[in-house]
Design a protein around this motif. Structure first.
Motif, PDB file in Angstrom:
ATOM      1  N   ASP A 175       6.370   6.575   2.461  1.00 22.91           N
ATOM      2  CA  ASP A 175       6.704   5.692   3.564  1.00 22.91           C
ATOM      3  C   ASP A 175       8.039   5.033   3.249  1.00 22.91           C
ATOM      4  O   ASP A 175       8.611   5.225   2.174  1.00 22.91           O
ATOM      5  N   ASP A 229       5.272   2.716   8.116  1.00 26.80           N
ATOM      6  CA  ASP A 229       4.548   3.989   8.150  1.00 26.80           C
ATOM      7  C   ASP A 229       5.446   5.031   8.820  1.00 26.80           C
ATOM      8  O   ASP A 229       5.909   4.834   9.928  1.00 26.80           O
ATOM      9  N   ILE A 265      -1.390   6.828   1.165  1.00 24.35           N
ATOM     10  CA  ILE A 265      -2.794   7.234   0.992  1.00 24.35           C
ATOM     11  C   ILE A 265      -3.642   5.969   0.895  1.00 24.35           C
ATOM     12  O   ILE A 265      -3.434   5.141  -0.003  1.00 24.35           O
ATOM     13  N   ASP A 266      -4.573   5.831   1.812  1.00 20.19           N
ATOM     14  CA  ASP A 266      -5.412   4.645   1.881  1.00 20.19           C
ATOM     15  C   ASP A 266      -6.070   4.353   0.534  1.00 20.19           C
ATOM     16  O   ASP A 266      -6.609   5.243  -0.118  1.00 20.19           O
ATOM     17  N   GLY A 267      -6.011   3.097   0.122  1.00 20.60           N
ATOM     18  CA  GLY A 267      -6.654   2.663  -1.112  1.00 20.60           C
ATOM     19  C   GLY A 267      -5.757   2.694  -2.334  1.00 20.60           C
ATOM     20  O   GLY A 267      -6.131   2.203  -3.387  1.00 20.60           O
ATOM     21  N   PRO A 325       0.802  -1.221   0.000  1.00 18.77           N
ATOM     22  CA  PRO A 325       0.000   0.000   0.000  1.00 18.77           C
ATOM     23  C   PRO A 325       0.836   1.272   0.000  1.00 18.77           C
ATOM     24  O   PRO A 325       1.994   1.275   0.413  1.00 18.77           O
ATOM     25  N   HIS A 326       0.231   2.315  -0.470  1.00 19.95           N
ATOM     26  CA  HIS A 326       0.774   3.675  -0.441  1.00 19.95           C
ATOM     27  C   HIS A 326       0.388   4.291   0.900  1.00 19.95           C
ATOM     28  O   HIS A 326      -0.472   3.756   1.613  1.00 19.95           O
TER      29      HIS A 326
END
Length: 151
Positions: free
Chosen positions: A143, A131, A108-110, A105-106
């Motif tokens: 991150d 994170d 930014i969620d999603g 993941p980035h």
């Protein structure tokens, strides 16, 4: 550790033992057509940068290539371009590499990460995201990503 010339103005390279490590920043959508970015469209700038890098990275016997590539490598593309992604994925194939971070993941969620670490395709690698927040505040818009490789 051996000093070696950087393969591109937006990349840094070092050789440790028999392995060459390269970290590259690839063009982002808002970058202008000024050195080191050449081309009109984002996809053109990315293709030109990746082509320049390929000329130099092919010489490495054992290569780990990573950095802020400004592209998710799977899923919907929010930050880069489909043409740019195609150039990056094609370069990985040509170099015999795979991105161990492609499905992480980035911040930014999603979204999926645009920061990658690619290792030789035959190696077993496990990647994780760290994170980068301190007391609830982000230290960066990126991150940290760690890749452990079983030799």
């Amino acid at each position: 550790m051996t000093s070696s010339p950087d393969p591109h103005p937006a990349s840094a390279q070092v050789r440790v033992g028999s392995t060459t490590y390269v970290s590259s920043i690839l063009p982002w959508k808002g970058c202008r057509s000024l050195p080191p970015w050449t081309g009109e469209s984002h996809a053109d700038k990315t293709r030109n940068t990746v082509d320049d890098l390929l000329v130099r990275l092919r010489a490495a016997d054992s290569l780990v290539w990573g950095g802020d590539w400004n592209h998710a490598l799977t899923g919907k593309e929010y930050v880069g371009s489909q043409g740019g992604r195609g150039a990056v994925v094609g370069a990985l194939d040509a170099l015999g590499l795979r991105s161990a971070t492609a499905d992480l993941p980035h911040a930014i969620d999603g979204l999926l990460t645009i920061d990658h670490v690619a290792v030789p395709a035959g190696l077993r690698a496990v990647a994780s995201r760290i994170d980068v927040t301190h007391e609830g505040k982000r230290l960066s818009d990126h991150d940290a990503y760690v890749v452990e490789v079983a030799l």
